[in-house]
Design a protein around this motif. Sequence first.
Motif, short mmCIF file in Angstrom:
data_model
loop_
_atom_site.label_atom_id
_atom_site.label_comp_id
_atom_site.label_asym_id
_atom_site.label_seq_id
_atom_site.Cartn_x
_atom_site.Cartn_y
_atom_site.Cartn_z
N LEU A 138 0.83 -1.20 0.00
CA LEU A 138 0.00 0.00 0.00
C LEU A 138 0.87 1.25 0.00
O LEU A 138 0.56 2.24 -0.67
CB LEU A 138 -0.92 -0.01 1.23
N ARG A 142 0.89 4.22 -2.69
CA ARG A 142 0.72 5.61 -2.28
C ARG A 142 1.83 6.49 -2.85
O ARG A 142 1.59 7.60 -3.30
CB ARG A 142 0.71 5.71 -0.75
N PHE A 224 -12.17 3.11 -6.59
CA PHE A 224 -12.38 2.05 -5.60
C PHE A 224 -11.37 0.91 -5.71
O PHE A 224 -11.25 0.11 -4.79
CB PHE A 224 -13.79 1.48 -5.72
N ALA A 239 -5.15 -1.13 -5.36
CA ALA A 239 -5.96 -0.25 -4.52
C ALA A 239 -6.38 0.97 -5.32
O ALA A 239 -5.61 1.50 -6.12
CB ALA A 239 -5.17 0.17 -3.29
N GLU A 243 -8.77 4.28 -1.33
CA GLU A 243 -8.08 3.41 -0.38
C GLU A 243 -6.64 3.90 -0.17
O GLU A 243 -6.12 3.89 0.95
CB GLU A 243 -8.09 1.98 -0.89
N THR A 244 -6.01 4.32 -1.25
CA THR A 244 -4.64 4.82 -1.16
C THR A 244 -4.54 6.07 -0.30
O THR A 244 -3.56 6.27 0.42
CB THR A 244 -4.10 5.14 -2.57
N SER A 246 -6.41 6.77 2.24
CA SER A 246 -6.92 6.55 3.60
C SER A 246 -5.90 7.01 4.64
O SER A 246 -4.73 6.66 4.59
CB SER A 246 -7.25 5.07 3.80
N GLU A 274 -16.56 3.90 3.35
CA GLU A 274 -16.17 2.54 3.04
C GLU A 274 -16.32 2.31 1.54
O GLU A 274 -17.14 2.95 0.88
CB GLU A 274 -17.01 1.52 3.81
N SER A 276 -15.75 -0.89 -1.75
CA SER A 276 -15.51 -2.29 -2.14
C SER A 276 -14.79 -2.27 -3.48
O SER A 276 -15.26 -1.63 -4.43
CB SER A 276 -16.82 -3.06 -2.25
N ARG A 277 -13.65 -2.96 -3.55
CA ARG A 277 -12.96 -3.07 -4.82
C ARG A 277 -13.82 -3.85 -5.82
O ARG A 277 -14.60 -4.72 -5.43
CB ARG A 277 -11.62 -3.79 -4.65
N THR A 284 -14.09 -2.31 2.60
CA THR A 284 -12.87 -1.74 3.18
C THR A 284 -13.17 -0.36 3.77
O THR A 284 -13.59 0.54 3.03
CB THR A 284 -11.77 -1.60 2.12
N ILE A 286 -12.49 3.36 5.03
CA ILE A 286 -11.51 4.39 4.68
C ILE A 286 -11.66 5.57 5.63
O ILE A 286 -12.75 5.86 6.09
CB ILE A 286 -11.66 4.86 3.22
#
Length: 294
Positions: A138, A142, A224, A239, A243-244, A246, A274, A276-277, A284, A286
């Motif tokens: 992750l 990022r 997502f 990701a 998500e990245t 977060s 939140e 979902s991929r 997930t 966030i």
Amino acid sequence: MEVKKNGKILVIDDNEDVLFALNLLLKPLVEDIRVAKNPEQIDRFYDLLHPDVVLLDMNFTRDAISGEEGFEWLEHILHRDAQAVVILMTAYADADKAVRALKSGATDFITKPWDNSKLLATLFAGVELSQERHKNRLLEQRMEVAAATEAPTLIGESPVMQRVMQTVEQVAPTDANVLILGENGTGKDVIARQLCALSHRAAKPFVSIDLGSVPEQLFESELFGYEKGAFTDARKAKAGRMETASGGTLFLDEIGNLPLPLQAKLLAALERREISRIGSTQVTPIKLRSEERR
């Protein structure tokens, strides 16, 4: 004293007694555990659980002792996730099998019957390794998208600019989402970076995405993320920007150019905190600040 549960374990073994014993042993100690008799179910459970560790038997229907099926399924798992933590186990262990297992990418090797304390130590070492790999992965993602440059300085002496600077200083320490309005070329991205730099999220990622340039068909995968195999070109999991970001700041550039149906999806994700991929049933959480410009 309540035991802190840690890790998600997937166990694949064709012996129901083994599955029952491992489920009984591990359920009080881990976040989640799933067991399956048939290795053909690996992909389904992998997508459902996203396990930290796969505990995989080496012998199924083909023969009782060679372990070849175990090596084939180990290769299958590592093909879909090169950083998967897989621990092989067999009742027909020997030094050659153990060495081959490690050379083939297994994290460790367990013999049956097992010693509970050694089994738990091996599994939780695997959980720790898996979680560390996830953090590193992750972080790499990022670093790829984060604009890790020094925040530009706001310059201006007019009463209007002084009020803008004062507003930025007041809003920055909060966790409030921020809408930045202004004509093209007025420095809305500078304001966004300044808000991040003055916030408690300054050391966290600042992730920017130009929503006006994202094709509608790629919107969900960009925002997502997706799992490996979710669509034709999804050769590995990735990701999304949300998500990245977060823990940090997500800058949604030109949000006004986003079609209304996609705005609704984005709003739902921001409200629920939140995502979902694509290709995953797992939600997930966030934690981020959203800055929108239009």
